[in-house]
Write a protein that holds these residues in place. Structure first.
Motif, PDB file in Angstrom:
ATOM      1  N   UNK A 151      38.330  23.735  36.578  1.00 36.11           N
ATOM      2  CA  UNK A 151      38.311  24.313  37.893  1.00 36.11           C
ATOM      3  C   UNK A 151      39.293  25.462  38.171  1.00 36.11           C
ATOM      4  N   UNK A 152      40.521  25.368  37.955  1.00 29.10           N
ATOM      5  CA  UNK A 152      41.507  26.299  38.121  1.00 29.10           C
ATOM      6  C   UNK A 152      41.203  27.320  37.356  1.00 29.10           C
ATOM      7  N   UNK A 153      41.056  26.996  36.022  1.00 28.96           N
ATOM      8  CA  UNK A 153      40.857  28.155  34.871  1.00 28.96           C
ATOM      9  C   UNK A 153      39.723  29.130  35.383  1.00 28.96           C
ATOM     10  N   UNK A 154      38.640  28.296  35.579  1.00 26.10           N
ATOM     11  CA  UNK A 154      37.277  29.224  35.946  1.00 26.10           C
ATOM     12  C   UNK A 154      37.988  30.140  37.342  1.00 26.10           C
ATOM     13  N   UNK A 155      38.422  29.836  38.180  1.00 29.49           N
ATOM     14  CA  UNK A 155      38.803  30.237  39.366  1.00 29.49           C
ATOM     15  C   UNK A 155      39.768  31.571  39.066  1.00 29.49           C
ATOM     16  N   UNK A 156      40.931  31.153  38.360  1.00 28.22           N
ATOM     17  CA  UNK A 156      41.896  32.372  37.938  1.00 28.22           C
ATOM     18  C   UNK A 156      41.359  33.246  36.941  1.00 28.22           C
ATOM     19  N   UNK A 157      40.485  32.819  36.256  1.00 28.70           N
ATOM     20  CA  UNK A 157      39.789  33.985  35.362  1.00 28.70           C
ATOM     21  C   UNK A 157      38.871  35.084  36.315  1.00 28.70           C
ATOM     22  N   UNK A 158      38.177  34.441  37.162  1.00 29.33           N
ATOM     23  CA  UNK A 158      37.554  35.225  38.032  1.00 29.33           C
ATOM     24  C   UNK A 158      38.417  35.957  38.875  1.00 29.33           C
ATOM     25  N   UNK A 159      39.451  35.566  39.419  1.00 28.83           N
ATOM     26  CA  UNK A 159      40.514  36.021  40.265  1.00 28.83           C
ATOM     27  C   UNK A 159      41.012  37.385  39.511  1.00 28.83           C
ATOM     28  N   UNK A 160      41.365  37.145  38.277  1.00 31.36           N
ATOM     29  CA  UNK A 160      42.046  38.417  37.574  1.00 31.36           C
ATOM     30  C   UNK A 160      40.988  39.345  36.880  1.00 31.36           C
ATOM     31  N   UNK A 161      39.707  38.804  36.732  1.00 25.47           N
ATOM     32  CA  UNK A 161      38.701  39.857  35.952  1.00 25.47           C
ATOM     33  C   UNK A 161      37.764  40.271  37.070  1.00 25.47           C
ATOM     34  N   UNK A 162      37.467  39.743  38.298  1.00 27.93           N
ATOM     35  CA  UNK A 162      36.454  40.032  38.944  1.00 27.93           C
ATOM     36  C   UNK A 162      36.903  41.429  39.538  1.00 27.93           C
ATOM     37  N   UNK A 163      35.543  41.884  39.977  1.00 31.91           N
ATOM     38  CA  UNK A 163      35.548  43.430  40.356  1.00 31.91           C
ATOM     39  C   UNK A 163      36.197  43.570  42.041  1.00 31.91           C
ATOM     40  N   UNK A 164      37.288  44.123  42.067  1.00 29.51           N
ATOM     41  CA  UNK A 164      38.028  44.553  43.258  1.00 29.51           C
ATOM     42  C   UNK A 164      37.561  45.751  43.623  1.00 29.51           C
ATOM     43  N   UNK A 165      36.807  46.605  43.022  1.00 29.18           N
ATOM     44  CA  UNK A 165      36.551  48.010  43.518  1.00 29.18           C
ATOM     45  C   UNK A 165      35.312  48.160  44.182  1.00 29.18           C
ATOM     46  N   UNK A 166      34.441  47.210  43.758  1.00 23.08           N
ATOM     47  CA  UNK A 166      32.780  47.238  44.362  1.00 23.08           C
ATOM     48  C   UNK A 166      32.676  45.937  44.929  1.00 23.08           C
ATOM     49  N   UNK A 167      32.743  45.483  46.108  1.00 19.85           N
ATOM     50  CA  UNK A 167      32.380  44.456  46.553  1.00 19.85           C
ATOM     51  C   UNK A 167      30.832  43.462  46.227  1.00 19.85           C
ATOM     52  N   UNK A 168      30.094  44.546  45.932  1.00 16.18           N
ATOM     53  CA  UNK A 168      28.732  44.297  45.763  1.00 16.18           C
ATOM     54  C   UNK A 168      28.523  43.469  44.380  1.00 16.18           C
ATOM     55  N   UNK A 213      31.369  42.027  42.992  1.00 17.19           N
ATOM     56  CA  UNK A 213      32.481  41.227  42.795  1.00 17.19           C
ATOM     57  C   UNK A 213      32.353  39.819  42.659  1.00 17.19           C
ATOM     58  N   UNK A 214      31.113  39.178  42.598  1.00 24.23           N
ATOM     59  CA  UNK A 214      30.973  37.815  42.299  1.00 24.23           C
ATOM     60  C   UNK A 214      31.215  37.440  40.844  1.00 24.23           C
ATOM     61  N   UNK A 215      31.410  36.134  40.665  1.00 25.57           N
ATOM     62  CA  UNK A 215      31.507  35.548  39.063  1.00 25.57           C
ATOM     63  C   UNK A 215      30.431  35.891  38.317  1.00 25.57           C
ATOM     64  N   UNK A 216      29.084  35.897  39.103  1.00 21.74           N
ATOM     65  CA  UNK A 216      28.051  36.431  37.991  1.00 21.74           C
ATOM     66  C   UNK A 216      28.135  37.665  37.354  1.00 21.74           C
ATOM     67  N   UNK A 217      28.603  38.794  38.238  1.00 16.16           N
ATOM     68  CA  UNK A 217      28.806  39.940  37.668  1.00 16.16           C
ATOM     69  C   UNK A 217      29.849  40.066  36.570  1.00 16.16           C
ATOM     70  N   UNK A 218      31.073  39.222  36.908  1.00 16.89           N
ATOM     71  CA  UNK A 218      32.160  39.411  35.820  1.00 16.89           C
ATOM     72  C   UNK A 218      31.583  38.993  34.447  1.00 16.89           C
ATOM     73  N   UNK A 219      30.841  37.533  34.516  1.00 16.94           N
ATOM     74  CA  UNK A 219      30.149  37.158  33.288  1.00 16.94           C
ATOM     75  C   UNK A 219      29.372  38.322  32.656  1.00 16.94           C
ATOM     76  N   UNK A 220      28.485  38.788  33.184  1.00 14.21           N
ATOM     77  CA  UNK A 220      27.549  39.857  32.621  1.00 14.21           C
ATOM     78  C   UNK A 220      28.496  40.943  32.100  1.00 14.21           C
ATOM     79  N   UNK A 221      29.513  41.212  32.737  1.00 13.30           N
ATOM     80  CA  UNK A 221      30.127  42.404  32.622  1.00 13.30           C
ATOM     81  C   UNK A 221      31.159  42.228  31.239  1.00 13.30           C
ATOM     82  N   UNK A 222      31.733  41.087  31.154  1.00 12.53           N
ATOM     83  CA  UNK A 222      32.743  40.898  30.113  1.00 12.53           C
ATOM     84  C   UNK A 222      32.033  40.248  29.015  1.00 12.53           C
TER      85      UNK A 222
END
Length: 576
Positions: free
Chosen positions: A291-308, A310-319
Motif C-alpha cells: 500500500x505504501x509503495x503504491x502511494x509513494x510511487x504515485x506521490x513521486x510520479x503523479x502530475x503536479x503540473x495539471x491537476x486534471x 494528476x490521478x493515479x490512472x493518468x500516471x499509469x497511462x503515462x509511464x
C-alpha cells in the motif's frame, strides 16, 4: 504510450499547480486555519484555507438556493461547511450514532445525516462558530475527519455485508490498518480542532510525512478492501484496491488492483474514467508495505503540473503499467505473484435479513440517496435513533448509501424490525430499480453541481419504473446513477445508464456499464433534457425486453446490439 523507463516519462516537468504551493507552504496542513476561525467578519475561509480544510475532512459550501437573494441584499453567501467523517469499513457503534444524530439535529442547518458513497456519514450546513465543537464532539466518541478529502488517501472502504462473516471481520481489520498506515502524521488536526489533545488511536509524532511527503499527494487517492463475489464498493472507482483471497474461509492475501477512477472534465478529452489494473497477488504480511509503495510511487510520479491529469490512472497511462508495477515492487521489496482467480457477480446491497455467524443476523435498510431526515410520514432519522437506543451490535454504512443493522441476536430481531417498520425504514414495496439507483448530493450544497441529482433521482426512478412495467420487465433493474457534475461522486461512470450533469436540467447520457461494475459506459446522447432521456430509455428498454438473450443485463445488451461501442481501454476508446 508503451511502457518506458525514460526518466522524462516519469516526472511531468513544468510550473506546478497552485495547490502544490499552498500545500508546501501550509506547515504540514496548518495554514492559517486557526486564525480564520477567529475572524467573525466572514462565515468563510481565505482561499488557501478553503483548500486546506479539505484535508481536515471539510468542504466550504453555501446554500445555492438562496445565493441570488443574498446577493441582492448585498450579503455574502451563507457560508458553512460539510464534514465527512473517517469511518474505515463504514462501521459505527450505536453510541456513536446517537452522538452524531444529536449533533446533526442541534448544530446543522439541515438537521440531516447523509450516508455517502465513501461508506461514511456527512454533516451538511455547519456554521463557523460550531466547527470546532463539531470536531471535539466527534472526538469524544472516537470519531475524526482526518484525510477524508484533499490530496491524501481518503476513507478506506470495505465490503459491508459479505456471505462469510468471519472473512468480513478479517477484511475489516485490514481496512482499518491500511487507513491508519496511510494517514497524515502531522499534528495539525489535533492542534487546531482538539486543542492539542491526543487523537484516539494516534501517536505523538514530529512533523514528518514518510509516506505522503511534505507536499502530500498530487491529487486525491482512494483505497478499498473488497470481498468477492460482491463488488459493492465499486473497485474500478478507486486508485488502490485489495481483493480478498480466502482459503477455507480464512483470508490469506490480496490481489492488488491499481489505477481506477471515474472523474473527468467536460470537453477535455485528456480526461476519462478508467478501470483499475490487476497487478497480482500479495500475502497478508506484505499488505501495508505494498500500500505504501503504491502511494509513494504515485506521490513521486503523479502530475503536479495539471491537476486534471494528476490521478493515479493518468500516471499509469503515462509511464506504463509495467513500469509503475516494477517501481512498486522495488520500493516494497516484494514481487507480485500471479493473481488468484476471483469473480464479481453482484454489487448491490443485500436488503432485508441475512444470517451471519454465532446466531447473529444483519438487517440492511434501503435509504434513498443516503439522506436520513425526518419528513412527513417518514421519520427515518428518528427511526434509526430509536434502533440505536436498543441495538446491541453495530451499524454498517454501505458504499451504496444504505445502512445495515449488524450483529442482531435472534431474540432481538422482531423488536428491531418492528421499530424499522414503524418509522418507515422498511418498505416492502421498494422496487429493485429504486434499490439499484443512486445519486450524488448536487444542489443546493455542492459548489460544483451543474444539474440536480439527489433531489431529481426519486421522481426519475418512478418514471423509469413505469417504463419497465410497460415493457413487462418490472422485476428486472437497470443500474441507474445520476451525478450533478462529472467529478464521479455518484459513480455514474460505472452505471448501465449514467446521467452526468451538464447544465440546469441537462445531462450527458452514458450507456454500457454492467451489473458487476467491471465496465465503463460510453457517451450515447449529449446534453439532453428529461423528455429526451425518458424517450430514449423507453425505446432502449423496449428493444432490450424483446431482443435480449437469456439473463442478459441491459448494459450488456446495449453493447451486443451495437447501440454503443464497448470501452475496453479508456484512453483509446472512451472518447473515440
Amino acid at each position: 504510450m508503451s511502457d518506458s523507463n525514460n526518466e522524462k516519462d516519469l516526472i511531468v516537468e513544468g510550473k506546478h499547480a497552485d495547490n502544490e504551493r499552498l500545500k508546501l507552504d501550509s506547515n504540514y496542513l496548518r495554514g492559517t486555519i486557526a486564525e480564520d476561525l477567529t475572524d467573525n467578519l466572514t462565515g468563510g475561509f481565505t482561499p488557501d484555507n478553503y483548500q486546506l480544510i479539505r484535508t481536515h475532512g471539510m468542504y466550504q459550501q453555501d446554500d445555492r438556493d438562496i445565493r441570488a437573494e443574498r446577493q441582492k441584499q448585498k450579503l455574502e453567501p451563507l457560508h458553512n461547511v460539510m464534514l465527512r467523517a473517517r469511518m474505515p469499513g463504514g462501521i459505527i457503534t450505536p453510541t456513536q450514532w446517537l452522538a452524531v444524530d444529536k449533533f446533526s439535529q442541534d448544530k446543522t442547518s439541515y438537521g440531516s445525516i447523509r450516508l455517502t458513497t465513501r461508506q461514511t456519514f456527512q454533516f451538511h450546513g455547519v456554521l463557523k462558530p460550531d466547527i470546532k465543537l463539531m470536531h471535539q464532539t466527534l472526538n469524544d466518541y472516537g470519531i475524526d475527519a482526518i484525510a477524508t478529502a484533499g490530496d491524501v488517501n481518503r476513507n478506506v472502504l470495505c465490503t459491508s455485508n459479505p456471505v462469510e462473516s468471519e472473512l468480513h471481520q478479517e477484511a475489516y481489520e485490514w481496512a482499518k490498518k491500511i487507513s491508519e498506515h496511510l494517514l497524515p502524521k502531522t499534528r495539525a488536526y489535533a492542534e487546531i480542532w482538539l486543542d492539542g489533545e491526543k487523537i484516539e488511536g494516534g501517536t505523538e509524532t514530529d512533523d514528518i510525512e514518510p509516506i505522503l511527503g511534505k507536499s502530500y499527494l498530487p491529487r486525491k487517492f482512494k483505497t478499498t478492501v473488497v470481498i468477492p463475489p460482491q463488488n459493492d464498493i465499486d473497485v474500478h472507482a478507486n486508485d488502490l484496491n485489495f481483493v480478498a483471497i480466502a482459503e477455507n474461509g480464512k483470508l490469506i492475501g490480496f490481489n492488488v488492483l491499481v489505477g481506477g477512477g471515474l472523474a473527468m472534465t467536460h470537453g477535455d478529452k485528456s480526461t476519462y474514467p478508467r478501470k483499475a489494473d490487476d497487478f497480482g497477488y500479495v500475502a497478508l504480511k506484505d499488505t501495508l508495505v505494498i500500500a505504501a509503495a503504491v502511494v509513494t510511487t504515485q506521490r513521486d510520479w503523479g502530475n503536479r503540473v495539471n491537476r486534471k491529469n494528476a490521478k493515479t490512472k493518468y500516471t499509469l497511462d503515462r509511464v506504463g503499467i509495467e513500469t509503475f508495477k516494477a517501481e512498486v515492487e522495488k520500493r516494497a521489496s516484494v514481487e507480485f505473484a500471479e493473481s488468484r482467480p476471483y469473480q464479481f457477480t453482484f454489487r448491490g446491497d443485500r436488503f432485508g435479513w441475512v444470517e451471519g455467524i454465532e446466531g447473529k443476523h444483519h438487517l440492511t435498510l434501503f435509504i434513498e440517496n443516503g439522506r436520513l431526515i425526518d419528513g412527513p410520514n417518514s421519520p427515518l432519522k428518528s427511526g434509526v435513533a430509536e434502533i440505536a437506543k436498543v441495538h446491541k451490535g453495530d451499524f454498517r454504512m454501505t458504499a451504496n448509501q444504505n445502512l445495515i443493522v449488524a450483529g442482531v441476536a435472534e431474540s432481538d430481531k422482531d423488536n428491531i424490525e418492528a421499530i424499522a417498520r414503524q418509522y418507515g425504514l422498511i418498505n416492502d414495496g421498494i422496487s429493485k430499480q429504486r434499490q439499484n439507483s443512486m445519486a450524488c448530493v448536487a444542489f443546493p450544497t455542492c459548489p460544483l453541481a451543474m444539474a440536480e441529482a439527489e433531489r431529481y433521482l426519486p421522481g426519475l426512478v418512478t418514471k423509469v419504473e413505469a417504463i419497465l412495467t410497460q415493457h413487462d420487465v418490472s422485476e428486472e433493474h437497470v443500474i441507474l446513477r445520476v451525478t450533478g457534475c462529472p467529478n464521479g461522486c455518484g459513480r455514474a461512470m460505472l452505471a448501465e445508464i449514467g446521467l452526468v450533469g451538464k447544465g440546469p436540467g441537462k445531462y450527458d447520457m452514458y450507456l454500457g456499464g454492467n451489473h458487476s461494475g467491471t465496465r465503463v459506459p460510453k457517451l450515447y446522447k449529449e446534453s439532453v433534457d428529461e423528455a429526451t432521456i425518458l424517450t430514449e430509455i423507453n425505446q432502449l428498454v423496449e428493444h432490450w425486453s424483446k431482443k435480449r438473450n437469456a439473463d442478459e443485463g441491459f448494459g450488456d445488451f446495449t453493447i451486443r446490439a451495437g447501440i454503443v461501442a464497448e470501452v475496453k481501454v479508456s484512453k483509446r476508446d472512451f472518447h473515440a
